[in-house]
Enzyme design. Structure first.
Site, mmCIF file in Angstrom:
data_model
loop_
_atom_site.group_PDB
_atom_site.id
_atom_site.type_symbol
_atom_site.label_atom_id
_atom_site.label_comp_id
_atom_site.label_asym_id
_atom_site.label_seq_id
_atom_site.Cartn_x
_atom_site.Cartn_y
_atom_site.Cartn_z
ATOM 1 N N HIS A 33 7.333 13.030 -2.848
ATOM 2 C CA HIS A 33 7.055 12.175 -1.676
ATOM 3 C C HIS A 33 5.951 12.840 -0.867
ATOM 4 O O HIS A 33 6.196 13.811 -0.153
ATOM 5 C CB HIS A 33 8.327 12.047 -0.825
ATOM 6 C CG HIS A 33 8.177 11.146 0.359
ATOM 7 N ND1 HIS A 33 9.094 10.155 0.658
ATOM 8 C CD2 HIS A 33 7.231 11.062 1.329
ATOM 9 C CE1 HIS A 33 8.720 9.523 1.750
ATOM 10 N NE2 HIS A 33 7.579 10.058 2.185
ATOM 11 N N HIS A 81 2.118 12.098 1.494
ATOM 12 C CA HIS A 81 1.101 11.214 2.057
ATOM 13 C C HIS A 81 -0.249 11.902 1.895
ATOM 14 O O HIS A 81 -0.497 12.936 2.519
ATOM 15 C CB HIS A 81 1.380 10.959 3.543
ATOM 16 C CG HIS A 81 2.700 10.276 3.759
ATOM 17 N ND1 HIS A 81 2.832 8.903 3.805
ATOM 18 C CD2 HIS A 81 3.947 10.773 3.897
ATOM 19 C CE1 HIS A 81 4.110 8.586 3.971
ATOM 20 N NE2 HIS A 81 4.802 9.706 4.026
ATOM 21 N N LYS A 135 7.833 1.283 -2.452
ATOM 22 C CA LYS A 135 8.397 1.905 -1.256
ATOM 23 C C LYS A 135 8.602 0.854 -0.181
ATOM 24 O O LYS A 135 7.688 0.070 0.128
ATOM 25 C CB LYS A 135 7.434 2.992 -0.755
ATOM 26 C CG LYS A 135 7.778 3.602 0.584
ATOM 27 C CD LYS A 135 8.874 4.649 0.480
ATOM 28 C CE LYS A 135 9.343 5.144 1.841
ATOM 29 N NZ LYS A 135 8.485 6.165 2.415
ATOM 30 N N HIS A 142 12.939 4.275 2.970
ATOM 31 C CA HIS A 142 12.980 5.025 4.228
ATOM 32 C C HIS A 142 14.270 4.592 4.914
ATOM 33 O O HIS A 142 14.408 3.430 5.297
ATOM 34 C CB HIS A 142 11.741 4.697 5.073
ATOM 35 C CG HIS A 142 11.710 5.415 6.379
ATOM 36 N ND1 HIS A 142 10.701 6.293 6.718
ATOM 37 C CD2 HIS A 142 12.560 5.397 7.437
ATOM 38 C CE1 HIS A 142 10.939 6.784 7.929
ATOM 39 N NE2 HIS A 142 12.048 6.245 8.390
ATOM 40 N N HIS A 172 13.671 11.505 2.249
ATOM 41 C CA HIS A 172 13.772 12.470 3.351
ATOM 42 C C HIS A 172 15.057 12.335 4.155
ATOM 43 O O HIS A 172 15.033 11.959 5.323
ATOM 44 C CB HIS A 172 12.544 12.410 4.263
ATOM 45 C CG HIS A 172 11.972 11.034 4.519
ATOM 46 N ND1 HIS A 172 12.722 9.990 5.006
ATOM 47 C CD2 HIS A 172 10.730 10.535 4.354
ATOM 48 C CE1 HIS A 172 11.964 8.930 5.132
ATOM 49 N NE2 HIS A 172 10.745 9.230 4.732
ATOM 50 N N ASP A 198 7.309 15.037 1.975
ATOM 51 C CA ASP A 198 6.912 14.135 3.064
ATOM 52 C C ASP A 198 5.805 14.774 3.899
ATOM 53 O O ASP A 198 5.734 14.557 5.111
ATOM 54 C CB ASP A 198 8.092 13.729 3.943
ATOM 55 C CG ASP A 198 7.757 12.494 4.783
ATOM 56 O OD1 ASP A 198 6.810 11.772 4.432
ATOM 57 O OD2 ASP A 198 8.433 12.269 5.802
HETATM 58 O O1 DOR Z 1 7.090 11.400 9.733
HETATM 59 C C1 DOR Z 1 6.691 10.528 8.981
HETATM 60 N N1 DOR Z 1 5.366 10.352 8.730
HETATM 61 N N2 DOR Z 1 7.585 9.703 8.392
HETATM 62 C C2 DOR Z 1 7.192 8.638 7.686
HETATM 63 O O2 DOR Z 1 8.040 7.915 7.239
HETATM 64 C C3 DOR Z 1 5.754 8.312 7.526
HETATM 65 C C4 DOR Z 1 4.925 9.498 7.687
HETATM 66 C C5 DOR Z 1 3.440 9.198 7.833
HETATM 67 O O3 DOR Z 1 2.926 8.407 7.074
HETATM 68 O O4 DOR Z 1 2.818 9.800 8.707
HETATM 69 ZN ZN ZN Z 2 6.831 9.690 4.037
#
Ligand code: DOR
Ligand code: ZN
Length: 346
Positions: free
Chosen positions: A13, A15, A99, A136, A173, A246
């Site tokens: 997971h 980004h 997702k 989520h 998470h 995450d």
């Molecule tokens: O803290 C987070 N940031 N939780 C999420 O679900 C998305 C993520 C983000 O894309 O910044």
């Molecule tokens: Zn995330």
């Protein structure tokens, strides 16, 4: 032990963003992870085959062709996702999951889901085409707040697991004792990712004696008992719990706004050394490799033959200081000392 080698981990997971930020963060994830499940919450979101192809190419270019890094791709499930689009998405070799974000509850989730039941045909198609559903786990709606959002979502999770018995579901998470217990109780089609930061932080580290926006993420870290339950799950050797960082980078400006501070912690540069410290402290270093590699491979078993020798990673006990900033992003543990360094094994 002051040095050991494991299979190069998978981050299930992450980004990676796009544009300039992708160029900054992709090489960092590629350095520490052989594969990573890349989240689709861009603007506009990744939702079609074309979006996925384009984004995958961008990621490969940014991570460096020589890195050997292979992104596993996801698409974003939206309220208007057409169940008929699922078959086509499933044909792409590296698309492994969809997702679903709860409307308005995290970064770029204004277009998210309010009614999970309304998506039953999408979930049925994902079950049929063997795609993983990543969730989520916070329940949207104005009638629920705070911790109750996660409790309420666990009921939805149980409903989905019962209704789609062959659909693989990952509760992303996780942050609570109840989430650990629920995932354990449900069949083996249901697993959960655990981040490094939720193994370290509690609510007090976010907004207790002092406010720390760099510890603010969604779902927010909870109580010490929750953190301890997550640690026990991670070190337990139970294949239902595997690592998903995450890692969620935001520019410094977004993290330091007085109103509407961005949720997300940039952990990619430090997550593995922190995990080693945690597992070492709990005399569980022998379980680290399964948590960051084997259990993800077992649950996701992505298609395609393995090529060459799987890469490895070496951990060396050696202090280093986390940079204060990386390309305009403040990493988790910025300026602090960590006791393990990571080396590529050639
Ligand atoms: O803290 C987070 N940031 N939780 C999420 O679900 C998305 C993520 C983000 O894309 O910044
Ligand atoms: Zn995330």
């Amino acid at each position: 032990m002051d040095q050991f080698t494991i299979q190069k981990p998978w981050d299930m997971h992450v980004h990676l963003r796009d544009g300039e930020m992708l160029k900054t963060v992709a090489p960092i994830t590629a350095r520490y992870f052989a594969r990573a499940l890349v989240m689709p919450n861009l603007t506009p979101p990744i939702r079609t085959n074309d979006d996925v192809s384009r984004y995958q190419q961008e990621i490969l270019a940014a991570s460096g062709p020589g890195s050997g890094f292979k992104p596993l791709m996801t698409f974003k499930i939206l309220p208007d996702t057409d169940p008929h689009s699922i078959a086509e998405l499933a044909q792409m070799k590296d698309v492994v999951a969809g997702k679903a974000y709860p409307k308005g509850l995290t970064h770029n989730a204004e277009d998210g889901i309010e009614d999970y039941f309304a998506l039953r045909d999408v979930f049925a198609a994902m079950e049929k085409h063997n795609l993983v559903l990543c969730l989520h786990g916070e329940m949207p709606g104005t009638h629920i707040r705070g911790r109750d959002r996660e409790r309420a979502f666990l009921r939805t999770l149980c409903f989905l697991a019962r209704t789609f018995p062959n659909l693989r579901i990952v509760l992303e998470h996780i942050t609570t004792v109840e989430a650990v217990e629920t995932v354990l109780r449900l069949p083996d089609t249901v697993a959960a990712t655990v981040t490094a930061h939720h193994l370290l932080l509690t609510h007090d580290d976010v907004g207790g004696d002092r406010m720390c926006p760099n510890h603010y993420c969604k779902p927010v870290a909870k109580d010490p008992a929750d953190r301890d339950a997550l640690i026990q799950a991670a070190i337990s050797g139970c294949p239902k719990f595997f690592f998903g960082s995450d890692s969620a980078p935001h520019p410094r400006e977004g993290k330091t706004r007085l109103y509407d501070c961005c949720a997300g912690i940039f952990t990619a540069p430090v997550a593995l050394p922190l995990l080693v410290e945690i597992f070492e402290r709990h005399h569980a270093l022998d379980r680290l490799e399964s948590f960051v590699y084997d259990f993800a491979v077992q649950f996701y078993h992505p298609r395609g033959p393995a090529t060459g020798f799987p890469p490895k990673l070496r951990f060396v006990k050696d202090q280093w200081t986390v940079p204060e900033e990386i390309g305009g992003i403040v990493p988790f543990y910025a300026g602090q000392e960590l006791s393990w360094r990571v080396e590529e094994v050639k």
